[in-house]
Design an enzyme around this catalytic site. Sequence first.
Site, PDB file in Angstrom:
ATOM      1  N   ARG A 385       0.808  -1.214   0.000  1.00  0.00           N
ATOM      2  CA  ARG A 385       0.000   0.000   0.000  1.00  0.00           C
ATOM      3  C   ARG A 385       0.847   1.272   0.000  1.00  0.00           C
ATOM      4  O   ARG A 385       1.777   1.419   0.783  1.00  0.00           O
ATOM      5  CB  ARG A 385      -0.939   0.020   1.213  1.00  0.00           C
ATOM      6  N   HIS A 415       5.628 -10.781   1.845  1.00  0.00           N
ATOM      7  CA  HIS A 415       6.179  -9.819   2.799  1.00  0.00           C
ATOM      8  C   HIS A 415       7.549 -10.259   3.311  1.00  0.00           C
ATOM      9  O   HIS A 415       8.213  -9.526   4.042  1.00  0.00           O
ATOM     10  CB  HIS A 415       5.190  -9.658   3.970  1.00  0.00           C
ATOM     11  N   TYR A 448      15.004   2.685  10.551  1.00  0.00           N
ATOM     12  CA  TYR A 448      14.301   1.502  11.045  1.00  0.00           C
ATOM     13  C   TYR A 448      15.300   0.554  11.711  1.00  0.00           C
ATOM     14  O   TYR A 448      16.325   0.221  11.112  1.00  0.00           O
ATOM     15  CB  TYR A 448      13.623   0.746   9.898  1.00  0.00           C
ATOM     16  N   ARG A 544       5.517  -2.662  19.504  1.00  0.00           N
ATOM     17  CA  ARG A 544       5.592  -1.228  19.193  1.00  0.00           C
ATOM     18  C   ARG A 544       4.221  -0.625  18.922  1.00  0.00           C
ATOM     19  O   ARG A 544       3.912   0.468  19.365  1.00  0.00           O
ATOM     20  CB  ARG A 544       6.499  -1.001  17.971  1.00  0.00           C
TER      21      ARG A 544
END
Length: 664
Positions: A385, A415, A448, A544
């Site tokens: 997305r 993924h 990240y 998180r």
Amino acid sequence: MNYTDRDLNWLSFNERILQEAENEDSPLMERLKFLAIYSSNLEEFYRVRVASHRFAQTFQADLKNKYGYRPSFLLQQINQVVSAQQERLGKVFYSKILPGLAKEGVHLLTDHFSEEDKIQMGTFYDLRLKGNFIIQDITEKVNLQLKNLTVYLYAVTKERQFLIELDYKTLGRFIDISTSDKEKRIVQLDDIFRSNAEKFLGEKSEIFAVKISRDAELYMDDEEEDIVSKIEKSIVNRDTGLPSRLLFDENIPFKYIDTLRKKIEVDMSGLIPGGRYHNFYDFFGFPASEKHLLYPEIPKIPCSRLDHSSDWFEEIDKEAIFLSFPYQSYAYVTDFLKLAAEDPYVEEINITLYRVAKTSAVCLALEAAAKNGKKVFVLDEAQARFDEESNIYWGERLTKAGATVKYGINDLKVHAKICTIKRREGKDIKTYAYMGTGNFNEKTAEIYGDHALLSTQSNYTRDLDEVFAFLKDNSYQPQFESLLVAPFNLRSSIEQLIDNEIRLVKKGKKGKLTAKLNSLEDTLMIDKLRQAADEGVEIDLIVRGICCFHPQTELQEKNIKVVSIIDRFLEHTRIYQFHNDGDKKVFLASADWMTRNLSRRIEVAFPINQEKARDLLLAELDAQLHDNKKGRQVACKDENQFIMGKEDLSSQVKMFGLVKKYNL
């Protein structure tokens, strides 16, 4: 209810982002960035999650979701929570951040403009804006089509009302009107229009900011055409999708916003009051680069084995290389791919791409490999997305270079973050495996927190070959020995590992597990954790974002601890650790414990067998569980309260020491 709704809990996560903006220990510009992150997160939330609830309420009979909540109830609760958070955002912005910046000589002006300021704003209008913007008379009986995510000024004069479109992309959002080098004076485009309103309206007016957010879901039809064509058609529809919210200046008289609401067909639950300015995510580009207002630069920790090696292939074959980002440079990954692209003995590269950088060094290396005659297979997930266009661009470019590109598979998103490089060494073909927790994206790798492993161990390479065999031919039935791969054996393997901890407790031994995740949402997995806690297994969770668990028994409250870390870097690593009677099993993974990850995606979890790498990961988990600088309690009565401790401990600061200590 048995579970916390995922979207109400997501708002709790975004509150933790807001807390960082409120944190006076952080540099001022970083606090401003956290406001931008909060705003960006919220924008996507309304375009995706809230839009889906509006759709379900309108077209699916307002049925309860799997957590037991109706869309109508959720929409009401979401608006209440967001309104309260927006109030906090305005408070910290106006009473803390702006005065703090002013003390540092950076003035973002929102009122009290001096005469000189007004002259500069008038000059900018005359030179840049006059005749160069769109204004609509909304008292006329015409249909309005407000552009998605575009801020408009709603101008009210004595007799009429108008909408002025703010083109931030062309004209800029923040305008420097400084007349001295000693201090910066910056205004927003909104206020230049406000200050010069009489020039284009001919009379005095009241002006209020409004903005529409539209449904961002891709609704693809069942026509027989390729997935790329479907996505390209659907992306266009994002700008005309159903409104998910109408954000407006809370000071606007209701009769005006109600007029606008009716013209653009937004129901009452879609009205969200806000402040004088919208699109706070634009503050990512706020023009203040003074170093003392930012986090200090931190040097990368070298991977000494690669830095001192003249042959990376030989070094990786000798012993696996373990990398930790952003504490180490992602260039080790891109340089290895470049090396493979140029190496005459490399014959084949297979890789999965989910989100890549726009100017992707990874894709450039793959392109070079294909042009050099190597066999390159790319599983390019076209339905990532908001990255669909970028992924399709690179897919088409790699295809043109000679690579074989496949855009996803059936109903499964891909993924996993994996790559294999096949190299002829003598009479044999040796496979070099890359497995990671983060995307093949050198840009996000700067912020990240992720880990990756480079190895030639057969227990990894054989199973990765099985994964790629399935990705190339979906009729293939893969078999795995070491890797946990969704949707095949990941869920069942985790359940078996939890069951093992339960059996150990029943034998009078210690049962314990720790998981670090982005999200915990899957109800079956939550139920399994509850069962384990009720049997006496100690469970530590570092989550998180979304956490749909809440305790239902005293044993669950006692045995399950949940913390969340929000800090300088985005915690993205997934780690699963099972005590296993002292012989600890440790996995890194691409998968959160969400239903989509466990059942509807291709995900890979891989065991960590190197002693040093295991020690690093175990120390990382321990530091995060005791982080009393950036750690918050989750899934408890004191939601989002900071963890208490005798000594100050920041887990991200400690990670630098850990990565240096276990330099692999």
